[in-house]
Design a protein around this motif. Structure first.
Motif, short mmCIF file in Angstrom:
data_model
loop_
_atom_site.label_atom_id
_atom_site.label_comp_id
_atom_site.label_asym_id
_atom_site.label_seq_id
_atom_site.Cartn_x
_atom_site.Cartn_y
_atom_site.Cartn_z
N LEU A 15 118.56 51.08 82.55
CA LEU A 15 118.98 50.06 83.51
C LEU A 15 120.26 49.38 83.06
CD1 LEU A 15 118.57 48.38 86.04
CD2 LEU A 15 117.02 46.90 84.73
N ALA A 16 120.35 49.03 81.79
CA ALA A 16 121.56 48.38 81.29
C ALA A 16 122.79 49.26 81.48
CB ALA A 16 121.39 48.03 79.81
N LEU A 17 122.66 50.55 81.16
CA LEU A 17 123.77 51.49 81.34
C LEU A 17 124.13 51.65 82.81
CD1 LEU A 17 122.70 54.19 78.74
CD2 LEU A 17 124.73 52.73 78.59
N SER A 18 123.11 51.68 83.67
CA SER A 18 123.35 51.86 85.09
C SER A 18 124.06 50.65 85.68
CB SER A 18 122.03 52.11 85.81
OG SER A 18 121.40 53.29 85.34
N LEU A 19 123.64 49.46 85.30
CA LEU A 19 124.30 48.25 85.79
C LEU A 19 125.75 48.18 85.31
CD1 LEU A 19 121.38 45.69 85.35
CD2 LEU A 19 122.24 46.65 87.50
N HIS A 20 125.96 48.54 84.06
CA HIS A 20 127.33 48.58 83.54
C HIS A 20 128.17 49.55 84.36
CE1 HIS A 20 130.51 50.25 80.90
NE2 HIS A 20 130.65 48.98 80.54
N GLN A 21 127.56 50.66 84.76
CA GLN A 21 128.27 51.67 85.54
C GLN A 21 128.79 51.12 86.86
OE1 GLN A 21 125.82 54.95 87.04
NE2 GLN A 21 127.37 56.42 86.36
N ILE A 22 128.08 50.14 87.47
CA ILE A 22 128.53 49.57 88.74
C ILE A 22 129.23 48.22 88.56
CG2 ILE A 22 126.72 50.79 90.01
CD1 ILE A 22 125.32 48.02 90.35
N GLU A 51 119.80 61.83 86.80
CA GLU A 51 120.32 60.46 86.71
C GLU A 51 120.96 60.18 85.36
OE1 GLU A 51 120.52 58.76 89.44
OE2 GLU A 51 119.45 60.37 90.49
N LEU A 52 120.40 60.74 84.29
CA LEU A 52 121.02 60.58 82.96
C LEU A 52 122.36 61.30 82.89
CD1 LEU A 52 117.88 60.92 80.64
CD2 LEU A 52 118.98 58.83 81.48
N ILE A 53 122.44 62.46 83.58
CA ILE A 53 123.72 63.18 83.63
C ILE A 53 124.76 62.34 84.36
CG2 ILE A 53 124.87 65.18 84.67
CD1 ILE A 53 122.33 66.80 83.99
N GLU A 54 124.33 61.63 85.43
CA GLU A 54 125.25 60.75 86.16
C GLU A 54 125.77 59.62 85.27
OE1 GLU A 54 126.43 60.91 89.46
OE2 GLU A 54 125.68 62.95 89.21
N PRO A 415 122.57 62.02 94.01
CA PRO A 415 122.04 61.12 92.97
C PRO A 415 121.65 59.78 93.57
CG PRO A 415 124.07 62.18 92.24
CD PRO A 415 123.93 62.51 93.70
N ILE A 416 120.75 59.08 92.90
CA ILE A 416 120.27 57.80 93.43
C ILE A 416 121.39 56.79 93.54
CG2 ILE A 416 118.78 55.82 92.91
CD1 ILE A 416 116.78 57.80 91.71
N VAL A 417 122.24 56.71 92.50
CA VAL A 417 123.35 55.76 92.50
C VAL A 417 124.63 56.52 92.83
CG1 VAL A 417 124.68 54.11 91.15
CG2 VAL A 417 122.21 54.31 90.79
N GLN A 418 125.26 56.16 93.93
CA GLN A 418 126.52 56.78 94.33
C GLN A 418 127.61 55.73 94.26
OE1 GLN A 418 126.22 59.74 97.68
NE2 GLN A 418 124.30 58.64 98.02
N LEU A 419 128.61 55.99 93.48
CA LEU A 419 129.65 54.99 93.23
C LEU A 419 130.75 55.09 94.29
CD1 LEU A 419 129.86 55.28 89.35
CD2 LEU A 419 128.53 53.71 90.75
#
Length: 428
Positions: A15-22, A51-54, A415-419
């Protein structure tokens, strides 16, 4: 404002890495004084690997893990029941990884320290309480070892990724009590040994009362050609057995369970040999919790084992925590770090994981082994004398459907998160 994450395990770090990503700041709080690569082997399924690959972690995970090639079920006599390809071999666009849990956590931790900064990964910070403020949440922390205050931190949201003994869940559900034990004990270990079957096979042998699982978690363990084999021995204990608190750090006593497997010497695997040659094994009562009717309360929500602790059946525990993290991130991207984002996350994830918790209680796809035991306890020539091919295929397909990793459906989804959206500001 920052998203506060209680728990530095696989879910919390993802979650921390994903939030940083956005572009949303995050801070992780972990109870233990030092995050170390502990535990045994786990599997990460293709929908979570995607998702980890993303998150840019493919190369490090691929170097450290084994790409699981197939999953195979056997009777207690070592006779084949059912096998199916996994990961890339099954047609997924992404592999299934067999990996040491501590190695996966270390990969996530290293990335979090590099991207978020070490100052945003705080150890010896056990959540002791929180209050909602006008613009968010104020969380209070203590050093669990000493009981001394570690102060408070303000954030816009508080996400509980603090495991099956979640301090947040305990406060939200004070009358829930301890995790529910189903009468089964797991003994888990890692042994350096020869490869078996394809060299990348995950096997399950036995039945509901007595079962053995193993799979490689390293490409090679030493220069002698040995591989690191993760194994799990399981028995449904008699009603008189007094269970002990679930804890990976409890040292197992081989004499308590090895005798039940002494005759499990198959021509393709020496089960007692794996157990006897293990340098250190752990005992772990098999527990979960009943699904609850609500995860989100204001600016606080549950995720991972804090939200939906489940039996380690079907290789789904870590994978579901990763999916939680990515859905939370997607909804924050859409709604900003608000209650609306948490409500949307829960609306998707709570029903799906509740179904999975209940399906795992019914042994998930492993029920084929019990069906064989009940129908042919003395053995068989070929499994189709006992179970029809249709029965086998239906059980496997239903589990993939509930767990959300059907090949065609997953490959067709983004992927779940699309930037593609502008990241919301933290005060949104």
């Amino acid at each position: 404002m920052t998203v506060l994450i209680a728990g530095g395990g696989i879910g919390g770090l993802t979650l921390a890495l994903s939030l940083h990503q956005i572009g949303v700041p995050a801070k992780v709080f972990e109870s233990v004084p030092e995050l170390r690569p502990l535990g045994v082997g786990i599997n990460v399924l293709p929908h979570a690997v995607r998702e980890l690959i993303e998150l840019g972690l493919h190369d490090k995970l691929d170097a450290a893990a084994v790409r699981t090639k197939e999953l195979a079920y056997f009777s207690k006599h070592g006779k084949p029941i059912w096998s199916e390809p996994r990961g890339i071999e099954a047609g997924y666009k992404w592999p299934q990884f067999s990996i040491h849990r501590g190695t996966l956590q270390q990969v996530l931790l290293d990335a979090a320290i590099e991207r978020l900064g070490r100052e945003n990964i705080l150890t010896s910070h056990h959540l002791s309480g929180w209050t909602e403020t006008e613009n968010g949440v104020r969380a209070e922390f203590i050093d669990k070892a000493t009981g001394k205050s570690k102060g408070s931190h303000d954030g816009v949201l508080l996400i509980a990724a603090d495991g099956i003994h979640s301090a947040v869940r305990e406060r939200l559900y004070p009358n829930e009590g301890p995790p529910i034990w189903n009468g089964r004990i797991l003994w888990r270990g890692i042994t350096d040994s020869d490869a078996f079957l394809s060299g990348r096979t995950m096997i399950m042998a036995g039945h509901e009362i007595l079962k053995f699982v193993c799979y490689p978690i390293s490409k090679q363990a030493d220069g002698a050609g040995k591989f690191r084999i993760n194994w799990v021995a399981e028995r449904h204990m008699p009603p008189t057995y007094q269970w002990r608190r679930e804890d990976y750090n409890r040292t197992a006593k081989l004499e308590e369970f090895l005798p039940w497997f002494k005759d499990w010497k198959f021509d393709w695997l020496d089960v007692p040999g794996l157990i006897e040659n293990c340098p250190h094994a752990y005992e772990y009562p098999l527990v979960d919790r009943d699904p609850v009717s609500q995860w989100t309360f204001g600016r606080v929500t549950l995720m991972g084992d804090a939200a939906h602790p489940m039996y380690p059946i079907g290789s789904n525990g870590a994978s579901q925590a990763i999916l939680d993290a990515r859905v939370i991130t997607r909804e924050i991207l859409a709604h900003g770090p608000t209650n609306a984002a948490l409500v949307a996350y829960e609306a998707e994830r709570r029903p799906a994981t509740s179904d999975l918790v209940m399906l795992n209680r019914r042994n998930g796809p492993e029920q084929v082994m019990q069906m064989v035991e009940e129908r042919a306890p003395n053995g068989y020539n070929v499994v189709t004398d006992v179970l029809s091919l249709q029965e086998l295929e239906d059980i496997a397909a239903n589990y993939k459907r509930v767990a959300g990793f059907q090949v065609e459906g997953l490959n067709a989804k983004p992927p779940i998160v699309q930037l593609t959206q502008e990241a919301p500001r933290a005060a949104g």
